[in-house]
Design a protein around this motif. Sequence first.
Motif, PDB file in Angstrom:
ATOM      1  N   SER A  37      15.780   1.574  -6.337  1.00  0.00           N
ATOM      2  CA  SER A  37      15.580   2.896  -6.931  1.00  0.00           C
ATOM      3  C   SER A  37      16.664   3.868  -6.489  1.00  0.00           C
ATOM      4  N   PHE A  38      17.118   3.766  -5.247  1.00  0.00           N
ATOM      5  CA  PHE A  38      18.198   4.639  -4.786  1.00  0.00           C
ATOM      6  C   PHE A  38      19.521   4.286  -5.473  1.00  0.00           C
ATOM      7  N   VAL A  39      19.792   2.997  -5.605  1.00  0.00           N
ATOM      8  CA  VAL A  39      21.027   2.565  -6.268  1.00  0.00           C
ATOM      9  C   VAL A  39      21.008   2.978  -7.737  1.00  0.00           C
ATOM     10  N   LEU A  40      19.886   2.758  -8.413  1.00  0.00           N
ATOM     11  CA  LEU A  40      19.772   3.118  -9.823  1.00  0.00           C
ATOM     12  C   LEU A  40      19.862   4.632 -10.011  1.00  0.00           C
ATOM     13  N   ALA A  41      19.293   5.401  -9.099  1.00  0.00           N
ATOM     14  CA  ALA A  41      19.364   6.866  -9.194  1.00  0.00           C
ATOM     15  C   ALA A  41      20.804   7.346  -9.061  1.00  0.00           C
ATOM     16  N   ILE A  42      21.542   6.777  -8.125  1.00  0.00           N
ATOM     17  CA  ILE A  42      22.945   7.169  -7.958  1.00  0.00           C
ATOM     18  C   ILE A  42      23.751   6.797  -9.193  1.00  0.00           C
ATOM     19  N   LEU A  43      23.516   5.606  -9.733  1.00  0.00           N
ATOM     20  CA  LEU A  43      24.224   5.196 -10.943  1.00  0.00           C
ATOM     21  C   LEU A  43      23.888   6.100 -12.124  1.00  0.00           C
ATOM     22  N   GLN A  88       9.831   4.818 -10.394  1.00  0.00           N
ATOM     23  CA  GLN A  88       8.690   4.557 -11.277  1.00  0.00           C
ATOM     24  C   GLN A  88       8.960   3.348 -12.170  1.00  0.00           C
ATOM     25  N   ILE A  89      10.153   3.270 -12.732  1.00  0.00           N
ATOM     26  CA  ILE A  89      10.503   2.166 -13.633  1.00  0.00           C
ATOM     27  C   ILE A  89      10.525   0.837 -12.881  1.00  0.00           C
ATOM     28  N   LEU A  90      11.193   0.805 -11.729  1.00  0.00           N
ATOM     29  CA  LEU A  90      11.275  -0.451 -10.987  1.00  0.00           C
ATOM     30  C   LEU A  90       9.917  -0.899 -10.467  1.00  0.00           C
ATOM     31  N   ASN A  91       9.082   0.045 -10.069  1.00  0.00           N
ATOM     32  CA  ASN A  91       7.746  -0.317  -9.600  1.00  0.00           C
ATOM     33  C   ASN A  91       6.882  -0.794 -10.771  1.00  0.00           C
ATOM     34  N   GLU A  92       7.119  -0.250 -11.954  1.00  0.00           N
ATOM     35  CA  GLU A  92       6.396  -0.735 -13.138  1.00  0.00           C
ATOM     36  C   GLU A  92       6.792  -2.167 -13.477  1.00  0.00           C
ATOM     37  N   ILE A 112       9.330  -8.680  -0.351  1.00  0.00           N
ATOM     38  CA  ILE A 112      10.716  -8.680  -0.823  1.00  0.00           C
ATOM     39  C   ILE A 112      10.861  -7.798  -2.061  1.00  0.00           C
ATOM     40  N   THR A 113       9.936  -7.923  -3.017  1.00  0.00           N
ATOM     41  CA  THR A 113      10.024  -7.095  -4.217  1.00  0.00           C
ATOM     42  C   THR A 113       9.766  -5.624  -3.900  1.00  0.00           C
ATOM     43  N   GLY A 114       8.950  -5.347  -2.913  1.00  0.00           N
ATOM     44  CA  GLY A 114       8.718  -3.964  -2.507  1.00  0.00           C
ATOM     45  C   GLY A 114       9.964  -3.333  -1.920  1.00  0.00           C
ATOM     46  N   ILE A 115      10.631  -4.055  -1.034  1.00  0.00           N
ATOM     47  CA  ILE A 115      11.871  -3.552  -0.444  1.00  0.00           C
ATOM     48  C   ILE A 115      12.956  -3.433  -1.510  1.00  0.00           C
ATOM     49  N   SER A 173       0.833  -1.206   0.000  1.00  0.00           N
ATOM     50  CA  SER A 173       0.000   0.000   0.000  1.00  0.00           C
ATOM     51  C   SER A 173       0.866   1.253   0.000  1.00  0.00           C
ATOM     52  N   LEU A 174       1.975   1.220   0.705  1.00  0.00           N
ATOM     53  CA  LEU A 174       2.882   2.355   0.713  1.00  0.00           C
ATOM     54  C   LEU A 174       3.459   2.602  -0.681  1.00  0.00           C
ATOM     55  N   LEU A 175       3.875   1.534  -1.352  1.00  0.00           N
ATOM     56  CA  LEU A 175       4.427   1.679  -2.695  1.00  0.00           C
ATOM     57  C   LEU A 175       3.366   2.097  -3.699  1.00  0.00           C
ATOM     58  N   SER A 176       2.144   1.646  -3.526  1.00  0.00           N
ATOM     59  CA  SER A 176       1.070   2.037  -4.432  1.00  0.00           C
ATOM     60  C   SER A 176       0.789   3.531  -4.345  1.00  0.00           C
ATOM     61  N   ILE A 177       0.700   4.036  -3.129  1.00  0.00           N
ATOM     62  CA  ILE A 177       0.454   5.464  -2.940  1.00  0.00           C
ATOM     63  C   ILE A 177       1.642   6.276  -3.455  1.00  0.00           C
ATOM     64  N   THR A 178       2.850   5.842  -3.134  1.00  0.00           N
ATOM     65  CA  THR A 178       4.051   6.541  -3.581  1.00  0.00           C
ATOM     66  C   THR A 178       4.164   6.523  -5.099  1.00  0.00           C
ATOM     67  N   HIS A 179       3.799   5.408  -5.723  1.00  0.00           N
ATOM     68  CA  HIS A 179       3.856   5.285  -7.173  1.00  0.00           C
ATOM     69  C   HIS A 179       2.941   6.305  -7.852  1.00  0.00           C
ATOM     70  N   ARG A 180       1.762   6.508  -7.308  1.00  0.00           N
ATOM     71  CA  ARG A 180       0.827   7.483  -7.877  1.00  0.00           C
ATOM     72  C   ARG A 180       1.337   8.909  -7.690  1.00  0.00           C
ATOM     73  N   ILE A 181       1.860   9.207  -6.514  1.00  0.00           N
ATOM     74  CA  ILE A 181       2.369  10.559  -6.252  1.00  0.00           C
ATOM     75  C   ILE A 181       3.589  10.852  -7.127  1.00  0.00           C
TER      76      ILE A 181
END
Length: 113
Positions: free
Chosen positions: A98-104, A66-70, A89-92, A9-17
Motif C-alpha cells: 500500500s505504501f509503494v502503490l501510494a507513492i506510485l 483498501q484496494i490491496l486488502n480487498e 505474508i499477505t498481510g505484510i 486482526s490489525l489489518l481487519s480493524i485498520t480496514h474498517r477505519i
Amino acid sequence: QVYRWHISSLLSITHRIIGIINFIFIILLSVLLILDGKNFQLLELISNSFFGKFFIIALCWSFSFQILNEFRHLAWDMGYGFDLKVSQITGIATIFGSFVLAILLYLIGRNLI
C-alpha cells in the motif's frame, strides 16, 4: 495477557477505519469540487499547500490499502490464503504494497513518472 495481536486482526480493524476515512474523504472532495465550480482555483490552491499534499498522499495511501486488502479478502472468499503463514505474508505484503502503490499513484498523478 492471554490475547496476542495478529496481523490479520490489525489489518481487519485498520480496514474498517480506513473505509470510514475514505467515505469522509470522498464527501469532502465532492463538496470541494462542487464549491469550486469550473475554475478549480480553490482546488489548485489547496493541492499546492503542505496540508493539501499531505491530504493527497493520505488519500492515495488509504485507497491503496483498501484496494490491496480487498484483493486479500477476495482470495479468502475463493478459499485461498487461510494458512497462518500465508495470512501473515499477505498481510505484510498488503501493508508494504500500500505504501509503494501510494507513492506510485502520487508520482503518476503529479506527472513525475
